[in-house]
Design a protein around this motif. Structure first.
Motif, PDB file in Angstrom:
ATOM      1  N   LEU A 188       7.221  -4.809 -15.382  1.00 25.28           N
ATOM      2  CA  LEU A 188       5.823  -4.261 -14.950  1.00 25.28           C
ATOM      3  C   LEU A 188       5.781  -3.713 -13.484  1.00 25.28           C
ATOM      4  CD1 LEU A 188       3.500  -6.727 -16.611  1.00 25.28           C
ATOM      5  CD2 LEU A 188       4.161  -4.219 -17.381  1.00 25.28           C
ATOM      6  N   ASN A 189       6.354  -4.708 -12.644  1.00 25.72           N
ATOM      7  CA  ASN A 189       6.446  -4.117 -11.162  1.00 25.72           C
ATOM      8  C   ASN A 189       7.165  -3.090 -10.900  1.00 25.72           C
ATOM      9  OD1 ASN A 189       5.189  -5.621  -9.250  1.00 25.72           O
ATOM     10  ND2 ASN A 189       6.493  -7.414  -9.523  1.00 25.72           N
ATOM     11  N   ARG A 190       8.423  -2.927 -11.693  1.00 26.71           N
ATOM     12  CA  ARG A 190       9.237  -1.644 -11.320  1.00 26.71           C
ATOM     13  C   ARG A 190       8.481  -0.336 -11.858  1.00 26.71           C
ATOM     14  NH1 ARG A 190      13.586  -1.505 -14.654  1.00 26.71           N
ATOM     15  NH2 ARG A 190      13.161  -3.874 -15.341  1.00 26.71           N
ATOM     16  N   THR A 191       7.778  -0.355 -12.882  1.00 23.09           N
ATOM     17  CA  THR A 191       7.391   0.686 -13.616  1.00 23.09           C
ATOM     18  C   THR A 191       5.827   0.841 -13.022  1.00 23.09           C
ATOM     19  OG1 THR A 191       6.720  -0.565 -15.573  1.00 23.09           O
ATOM     20  CG2 THR A 191       8.910   0.706 -15.582  1.00 23.09           C
ATOM     21  N   GLY A 192       5.259   0.140 -12.162  1.00 22.31           N
ATOM     22  CA  GLY A 192       3.959   0.348 -11.772  1.00 22.31           C
ATOM     23  C   GLY A 192       3.023   0.179 -12.787  1.00 22.31           C
ATOM     24  N   ARG A 193       3.235  -0.353 -13.988  1.00 19.66           N
ATOM     25  CA  ARG A 193       2.432  -0.650 -15.075  1.00 19.66           C
ATOM     26  C   ARG A 193       1.738  -2.112 -15.014  1.00 19.66           C
ATOM     27  NH1 ARG A 193       3.575   2.118 -20.059  1.00 19.66           N
ATOM     28  NH2 ARG A 193       4.884   3.683 -19.597  1.00 19.66           N
ATOM     29  N   THR A 194       0.369  -2.192 -15.786  1.00 20.91           N
ATOM     30  CA  THR A 194      -0.102  -3.499 -16.124  1.00 20.91           C
ATOM     31  C   THR A 194       0.013  -4.097 -17.379  1.00 20.91           C
ATOM     32  OG1 THR A 194      -2.217  -2.569 -16.697  1.00 20.91           O
ATOM     33  CG2 THR A 194      -2.172  -2.900 -14.355  1.00 20.91           C
ATOM     34  N   ILE A 195      -0.190  -5.312 -17.621  1.00 19.85           N
ATOM     35  CA  ILE A 195       0.188  -5.804 -18.816  1.00 19.85           C
ATOM     36  C   ILE A 195      -0.807  -5.049 -19.941  1.00 19.85           C
ATOM     37  CG2 ILE A 195      -1.679  -7.322 -18.843  1.00 19.85           C
ATOM     38  CD1 ILE A 195       1.553  -8.955 -19.607  1.00 19.85           C
ATOM     39  N   GLU A 196      -1.942  -4.295 -19.687  1.00 23.15           N
ATOM     40  CA  GLU A 196      -2.668  -3.593 -20.661  1.00 23.15           C
ATOM     41  C   GLU A 196      -1.967  -2.342 -21.158  1.00 23.15           C
ATOM     42  OE1 GLU A 196      -3.984  -4.839 -17.964  1.00 23.15           O
ATOM     43  OE2 GLU A 196      -5.634  -6.090 -18.723  1.00 23.15           O
ATOM     44  N   ASN A 197      -1.028  -1.787 -20.370  1.00 24.42           N
ATOM     45  CA  ASN A 197      -0.394  -0.556 -20.765  1.00 24.42           C
ATOM     46  C   ASN A 197       1.349  -0.904 -20.565  1.00 24.42           C
ATOM     47  OD1 ASN A 197      -0.089  -0.216 -18.051  1.00 24.42           O
ATOM     48  ND2 ASN A 197      -1.157   1.696 -17.950  1.00 24.42           N
ATOM     49  N   SER A 198       1.625  -2.259 -20.925  1.00 27.76           N
ATOM     50  CA  SER A 198       2.959  -2.410 -20.761  1.00 27.76           C
ATOM     51  C   SER A 198       3.960  -1.721 -21.766  1.00 27.76           C
ATOM     52  CB  SER A 198       3.242  -4.028 -21.108  1.00 27.76           C
ATOM     53  OG  SER A 198       4.453  -4.368 -21.532  1.00 27.76           O
ATOM     54  N   PRO A 199       5.176  -1.445 -21.120  1.00 26.32           N
ATOM     55  CA  PRO A 199       5.979  -0.317 -21.682  1.00 26.32           C
ATOM     56  C   PRO A 199       6.366  -0.975 -23.153  1.00 26.32           C
ATOM     57  CG  PRO A 199       6.900  -1.201 -19.578  1.00 26.32           C
ATOM     58  CD  PRO A 199       5.541  -1.471 -19.773  1.00 26.32           C
ATOM     59  N   VAL A 200       6.546  -2.709 -22.897  1.00 31.95           N
ATOM     60  CA  VAL A 200       7.059  -3.339 -24.164  1.00 31.95           C
ATOM     61  C   VAL A 200       5.920  -4.091 -24.574  1.00 31.95           C
ATOM     62  CG1 VAL A 200       8.433  -5.317 -24.796  1.00 31.95           C
ATOM     63  CG2 VAL A 200       9.472  -3.476 -23.462  1.00 31.95           C
ATOM     64  N   SER A 201       5.661  -3.923 -25.951  1.00 32.00           N
ATOM     65  CA  SER A 201       4.493  -4.579 -26.448  1.00 32.00           C
ATOM     66  C   SER A 201       4.810  -6.131 -26.791  1.00 32.00           C
ATOM     67  CB  SER A 201       4.027  -3.995 -27.737  1.00 32.00           C
ATOM     68  OG  SER A 201       4.884  -4.477 -28.795  1.00 32.00           O
TER      69      SER A 201
END
Ligand code: ADP
Ligand code: MG
Length: 484
Positions: A362-375
């Motif tokens: 999440l850190n690396r991709t700048g995402r949050t848990i709400e739009n996590s790249p892995v469900s």
């Protein structure tokens, strides 16, 4: 936790109490049907009540009352079935009524407490004195015109909760922990979004200092501090200022001060007003607020699980360590994600993957848990592949990386890349034979007593099988052949 200021006359302790204004989440205002939506055109969400037209009558918003009660319950506080609204009279251009409707002598919520956690896992209870409801004021706009100021009444009449703590806080870190915990509880309850940078939660910080064991001394109140970091800084700076005054033979005046983070100082705003300055009296337009115990019980039964309870359950049900459980419950979305992964699986493995690989992705991709790249479901399926022996833990990391990049399911990735763990002992034996033949010198060394070389052979066989061999079977095969 002790936070001591060493002065020339001895050690000083700080005493802090916080008054937090929290905007209630509701569609409409405390006493009118106007919308509370953030960011509307100025004055587009103003009813005649909010603009204080003569003859208008306030009507209490039941949902706001429910939100205040839910919050009181979440703070383990006494709910007062009878409370009352008073007028707090003052003049300001953003307050067309000339008074704020607030609760003074009879708030809807009485004493409660919040448990805070300090470094090292130590916990402390901070007392809550009360929680009351009140109206927010409008907003003056000074930067729209060179010679005139404007007023935007969209916020006028929006419901606030004022949550007052006992003077139980003894260190800047404790104030930080208190505010974080309070915000967490409000967010779990869905009664305030807790966004300090949008002003939906702000704190008045009361600070005094004393020598250990002394009664409390005069306090100063620092108004409207809008970040947790600033609250902690303001306490440190204000306490140092007061120590300096006392030690030089002066007196701290009770006053309202302002924190200027840029200059790192607090300065006088006005001398402290007393209750009688506001000419409080019961609002004659509103009846006393009477609620039923049954209604309160209903609200209580429908409360979500709160952070402390969830943390204890995660420890107990999934074997998650205390510290990690705290990390997981800090945000409800993270807790929910974890629980989807952990349910019916190895909880300890789940927490390692969520707080380790997932958080770093999440850190690396700048995402949050709400739009996590892995469900959560996909991560859970991957853990199943480890559990049933389809892949080993090392290959799992590669599979996970692939999931982050492609969004594909773990099964598809294992299939596509041929990553299935090798458990065929024939294949493993062949790899062991090949490695032993290639490193005959090392085999001789090992057999003459250099046990440490065992790890080298394991590494070589894993490499030979492209990391896919089942590590336990590799160990067995090597032991058997090397010790033969
Ligand atoms: P007011 O309504 O005038 O602001 P309160 O008695 O309601 O005054 O107290 C407001 C806040 O000040 C509370 O959070 C309380 O804990 C805190 N407080 C009271 N006395 C002290 C003190 N001596 N030092 C620090 N904080 C204090
Ligand atoms: Mg106050």
């Amino acid at each position: 936790m002790s936070y001591i200021i060493e002065g020339k006359t001895g050690s000083w302790e700080i005493v802090v109490g916080l008054e937090v204004h929290a905007q209630i989440i509701s569609h409409s205002k405390l006493f009118s049907g106007a919308s509370t939506k953030f960011g509307g055109e100025p004055n587009s969400q103003v009813s005649l009540v909010d603009a204080a037209f003569p003859g208008m009558l306030p009507v209490i918003n039941r949902e706001c009352v429910a939100q205040a009660v839910r919050t009181g319950l979440g703070l383990n506080a006494r709910i007062n079935l009878q409370s009352r609204f008073d007028r707090k009279n003052y003049f300001y251009a953003d307050l067309p009524q000339g008074y704020q409707i607030s609760q003074f002598e009879h708030p809807i919520v009485g004493e409660g407490s919040i448990e805070i956690e300090l470094a090292g896992g130590e916990t402390r209870q901070i007392g809550i004195t009360r929680l009351h409801m009140e109206q927010d004021a409008g907003k003056l706009l000074h930067d729209q015109d060179p010679t005139r100021s404007f007023v935007d009444l969209n916020r006028s009449g929006v419901a606030l909760m004022e949550i007052v703590s006992e003077p139980d806080i003894r260190a800047p870190e404790e104030a930080g922990a208190y505010l974080r915990k309070l915000r967490q509880i409000l967010r779990y309850l869905g009664t305030c979004d807790g966004n300090m940078d949008e002003g939906s939660m702000r704190a008045d910080v009361n600070v005094s200092v004393r020598k250990a064991g002394e009664p409390f001394r005069t306090r100063c109140e620092i108004k409207n501090v809008n970040s947790i970091r600033f609250v902690m800084q303001a306490i440190e700076i204000e306490a140092a200022r007061q120590v300096e005054i006392w030690e030089n033979g002066g007196e701290v005046d009770q006053e309202t001060r302002l924190f200027d983070p840029g200059r790192g100082e607090t300065r006088t705003m006005r001398s402290k007003e007393d209750a009688h300055d506001y000419r409080y009296f019961p609002d004659p337009d509103l009846l006393p607020l009477v609620i039923e115990q049954e209604w309160v019980d209903g609200l209580k039964a429908a409360l979500p699980e709160l952070p402390d309870a969830k943390r204890a359950r995660f420890q107990q049900q999934y074997g998650v360590p205390f510290y990690d459980a705290g990390v997981l419950v800090a945000e409800q979305s993270v807790a929910d994600f974890f629980e989807t992964v952990a349910k019916g699986r190895d909880g300890k493995l789940a927490v390692t993957w969520v707080t380790g690989e997932l958080f770093s992705a999440l850190n690396r991709t700048g995402r949050t848990i709400e739009n996590s790249p892995v469900s959560a479901d996909a991560l859970g399926k991957m853990l199943d592949l480890i559990a049933d022996g389809t892949i080993n833990g090392k290959i799992a990391k590669d599979v996970f990386e692939d999931m982050v990049e492609t969004g594909e399911s773990p099964d598809a990735i294992v299939e596509k890349k041929g990553l299935k763990q090798v458990t065929d002992t024939g294949v493993i034996d062949a790899a062991v034979d090949a490695i032993m033949a290639k490193h005959a010198d090392k085999v001789a060394e090992y057999r003459s007593g250099k046990d440490k070389l065992f790890g080298f052979f394991v590494g070589q066989v894993m490499k030979e099988t492209k990391g896919k061999a089942n590590p336990a079977l590799v160990n067995d095969a090597l032991k058997a052949k090397l010790d033969a």
